[in-house]
Design an enzyme around this catalytic site. Structure first.
Site, short mmCIF file in Angstrom:
data_model
loop_
_atom_site.label_atom_id
_atom_site.label_comp_id
_atom_site.label_asym_id
_atom_site.label_seq_id
_atom_site.Cartn_x
_atom_site.Cartn_y
_atom_site.Cartn_z
N ASP A 311 0.92 -1.09 -0.04
CA ASP A 311 -0.16 -0.04 0.01
C ASP A 311 0.92 1.12 0.11
O ASP A 311 1.96 1.08 0.28
CB ASP A 311 -0.99 0.06 1.21
N ASP A 508 -1.39 -1.13 6.20
CA ASP A 508 -1.44 -0.47 7.56
C ASP A 508 -2.50 -0.14 7.80
O ASP A 508 -3.22 -0.02 9.01
CB ASP A 508 -0.45 0.56 7.72
N ASP A 512 -6.84 -2.50 4.13
CA ASP A 512 -5.75 -3.25 3.45
C ASP A 512 -6.01 -4.74 4.13
O ASP A 512 -5.34 -5.78 3.51
CB ASP A 512 -4.32 -2.99 3.87
#
Length: 770
Positions: A311, A508, A512
């Site tokens: 990400d 995080d 996700d």
């Protein structure tokens, strides 16, 4: 009591076996051979009983493991009257179990260190001004708590007033206390190393940071990794070979003692213990580096990874807005726009306001108290600061502005992926503040280390827009960028990449979590709290350092390699000893002693996974490491002042009188502090680094950078003297502005190179440098 007996069982068995072996020798010497052999026989039976139980337990769990050979060897020594060999095997077997138990305890202790400061109670303020001491489970969001000196922060919350000085070593590994101003967020598990402070709870105990770490730790039980089960599959080949060789030796010689000797040296502690000990040691190593790996299977799968999905926000970027630049509207307004905006924003609860205030304080600006403050949701805040009407927010709220200038700064912000906050002074837009989510300083280095560790493909998966994602992806060297994705689309990417090769997903945020669960291995950056991503992940990095990802991958691959080496080497030595025993050249007692040595060697080889590999060298230690950490603190203090150099140059060029004098004084003070810092680098840091790195002159290029900085500093000093002698002369002003901009560019590059090349040697805490 039963739990204590079970915990100490391996120690008791080993003590009885070892004591029985020694006692048998003493009795044999004092009372004769028969009495001594009887003691050794009892020792053999003592070990045979739990060994049979271990085999039965394995069969009940559908594992046909190598404990079978140990049972056959013990039974065989009893059958042929080789009491000494049986006693030696008993000591070997119980000693191996004890080594495994102690290695497991060490891993549990390393993981359990995260639990050692778990808060138990909290002090809640009452409406009457008193205090109630309550259980931490009774704290609710919104409660006002008192955290006394030396106490553990019970739940996540915001500092209500004053400044909280916290020791966050348990959470982040940072040895130095961290200050949190009023309004700052703090996490449960930190220790108050300063004065008492009031905390406004934002979470209950169950959803706070420390509770999340507790849950993660409890999930990190040592499970049987695929490679450990592979060791049992090795035993499926090893056992028939052993039994066949023992049978052939018996039939060929007609002597059952040879068969027993083969079984004795075949007792496969490398299979029984070496692989599990290696993986338990790898888990322990990760835990000591602030990484919770949920079991050996996750470590094994991580070692096989070839594709990395990651990400953007909060993973390769810091995850919070930071002041990047101040762009004046021109002509230069009265007063410093950043100083005025930050002074006004001190009373605003907006998240961008806190970023502006933090940016001004980092740059050493003396903020003043505002008055007559009003705030309109969706527009901005307005008030009086130092006799000026100041407005902070949207352009239309801030005041009149040149449309062409507005268009330019908006394009500039879009190109940098920045947020614009306009500052108006006395009815006109005076400047725009650019805020952006900066890339982590360790991100490019982490991706280089991941490539070196065997990652062949990296893909950014983010919900952000394409222009911003492509810019960040290019900086870290991503092979592909997938932007504008929903959580479901991230899962699709994870499935698609997993079909090509073993895949790791790093994130995080809550969005996700599905992708973390879908990938072969999910890695969550959990330093800022326990979210759904931490719960869904197989690996949780509990310190705010992305570099730990590359380090964990290196640990996983080294652990797998050590496990294989230990098993193969142990089995190979055992096979050689078995052939020697089959030819009658090795008696059961001598074979037992030889196998003891082989097993201990295999186990010690497996325990190598507890230590650092070559990837962790060279590292600075002791006084040298403390020196680097101290200089890193100076870097963090100097970075905001470096960022301010272009503004100072513009102010000196465009202003006169008091405004210019203030800017010149600020520039002079910075150059003085910079020169002192560079002298420390050259005199203290570089010799320590050169000694660690070795070679003829490993810091030569960086020393040359110091020379360039010193020359630019000298030129700026001369131009300042010339400007003070002739304030109205245009040439010194333009030359000074250009030279300061040159220094700004050189310093950014030089500081970034020092942090990239040298500061990492001492494991300094990562900074939010641009």
């Amino acid at each position: 009591m039963r739990a204590e007996i079970a915990r100490r069982g391996p120690e008791v068995l080993f003590a009885l076996s070892g004591g029985g072996l020694a006692a048998g020798a003493a009795v044999r010497w004092a009372a004769g051979a028969e009495a001594g052999d009887l003691v050794w026989l009892l020792v053999t039976v003592l070990a045979l009983v739990p060994a049979v139980r271990w085999v039965v337990d394995g069969l009940l769990h559908r594992r046909f493991g190598s404990d079978v050979i140990a049972v056959l060897a013990l039974a065989g020594t009893i059958a042929v009257g080789e009491a000494l060999a049986g006693a030696v095997i008993a000591v070997m077997l119980t000693g191996g179990r004890l080594l495994e138990e102690r290695a497991g305890r060490r891993a549990r202790r390393d993981l359990g260190a995260l639990l050692s400061l778990a808060p138990r109670v909290a002090h809640r303020r009452t409406e009457g001004g008193g205090l109630d001491t309550i259980g931490v489970a009774d704290v609710r969001p919104g409660d006002l708590l008192l955290v006394r000196s030396g106490e553990v922060v019970p739940v996540d919350g915001l500092v209500e007033s004053g400044t909280a000085v916290l020791d966050e070593a348990t959470l982040t590994g940072e040895a130095l206390p961290v200050e949190h101003p009023a309004g700052g967020a703090v996490r449960s598990g930190a220790v108050n190393s300063g004065r008492p402070f009031d905390l406004r709870a934002t979470n209950d105990a169950a959803s706070s940071t420390y509770a999340g770490i507790v849950r993660l730790t409890e999930e990190a039980a040592a499970e049987s990794a695929p490679f450990v089960r592979l060791a049992d599959r090795y035993s499926a080949l090893f056992i028939p070979v052993t039994l066949a060789l023992a049978g052939v030796a018996w039939l060929a010689s007609g002597d059952p003692v040879r068969a027993v000797a083969v079984l004795v040296v075949a007792t496969p502690c490398p299979l029984i213990l070496a692989a599990p000990i290696a993986f338990v040691s790898g888990l322990s190593r990760c835990a000591r580096r602030g990484v919770v790996v949920k079991g050996g299977s996750a470590l094994e799968r991580l070692a096989e990874a070839r594709v990395l999905l990651f990400d953007k926000t909060g993973t390769v970027t810091t995850g919070r807005p930071s002041l990047a630049e101040t762009v004046p509207a021109g002509p230069v307004p009265a007063g410093d726009p950043l100083l005025l905006a930050a002074s006004l924003d001190q009373v605003s609860p907006h998240v961008l306001a806190s970023a502006i205030v933090r940016g001004a304080r980092e740059r050493g600006l003396p903020l003043t108290a505002p008055s007559d403050v009003t705030e309109t949701a969706g527009q901005g805040v307005r008030g009086m600061v130092d006799g000026h009407e100041v407005s902070v927010g949207k352009a239309s709220w801030a005041g009149e502005a040149d449309p062409a200038w507005l268009e330019r700064v908006r394009r500039r912000a879009a190109a940098r992926g920045a947020i614009t906050v306009f500052v108006g002074v006395d009815g006109r837009v005076a400047a725009v503040l650019l805020l952006r989510d900066r890339i982590r300083p360790d991100a490019p280095r982490t991706f280089r280390l991941l490539r070196r560790a065997g990652i062949e493909r990296t893909v950014m998966v983010t919900g952000d827009r394409a222009d911003v994602a492509n810019s960040i992806g290019g900086l870290v060297g991503a092979d592909a960028v997938r932007s504008g994705l929903s959580p479901a689309e991230k899962v699709e990417v994870a499935h698609a990449e997993s079909e090509r090769a073993a895949t790791v997903m790093v994130g995080d945020g809550v969005n996700d979590a599905p992708a973390l669960a879908a990938a072969g291995v999910g890695v969550a950056l959990g330093a800022r709290g326990a979210t759904a991503s931490s719960e869904a992940a197989d690996v949780v990095i509990t310190v705010d350092r992305l570099e730990r990802l590359a380090e964990t991958l290196a640990i996983a691959r080294r652990t797998r390699s050590i496990a294989r080496q230990s098993v193969v080497a142990g089995m190979g030595l055992s096979l050689i000893a078995m052939v020697v025993a089959a030819y009658g050249l090795l008696a059961p007692a001598a074979g037992a002693l030889l196998q003891e040595g082989i097993d201990v060697a295999a186990i010690l080889a497996a325990l190598r996974a507890l230590g650092p590999g070559r990837d962790r060298e060279p590292r600075l230690r002791g006084d040298a490491a403390e020196l680097v950490r101290g200089l890193d603190e100076e870097h963090r203090a100097l970075w905001p002042r470096i960022d301010r150099l272009p503004v100072l140059a513009d102010t000196i060029a465009a202003s006169g009188g008091r405004e210019r004098d203030v800017a010149v004084d600020a520039l002079t003070g910075f150059l003085t502090d910079l020169a002192e810092h560079e002298r420390k680098d050259e005199r203290l840091l570089y010799p320590a680094v050169a000694q660690a790195l070795g070679g003829a002159d490993p810091t030569g290029a960086m020393s040359r950078g110091h020379t360039e900085i010193a020359e630019l500093t000298r030129r700026i000093g001369a131009l300042i003297s010339e400007l003070r002698a002739a304030p109205d002369a245009p040439q010194p002003v333009s030359d000074l502005r250009r030279t300061v901009q040159e220094l700004y560019a050189v310093l950014r590059l030089h500081f970034a190179q020092e942090e990239e090349n040298y500061f990492v040697l001492a494991d300094v805490r990562e900074t939010d440098t641009p």
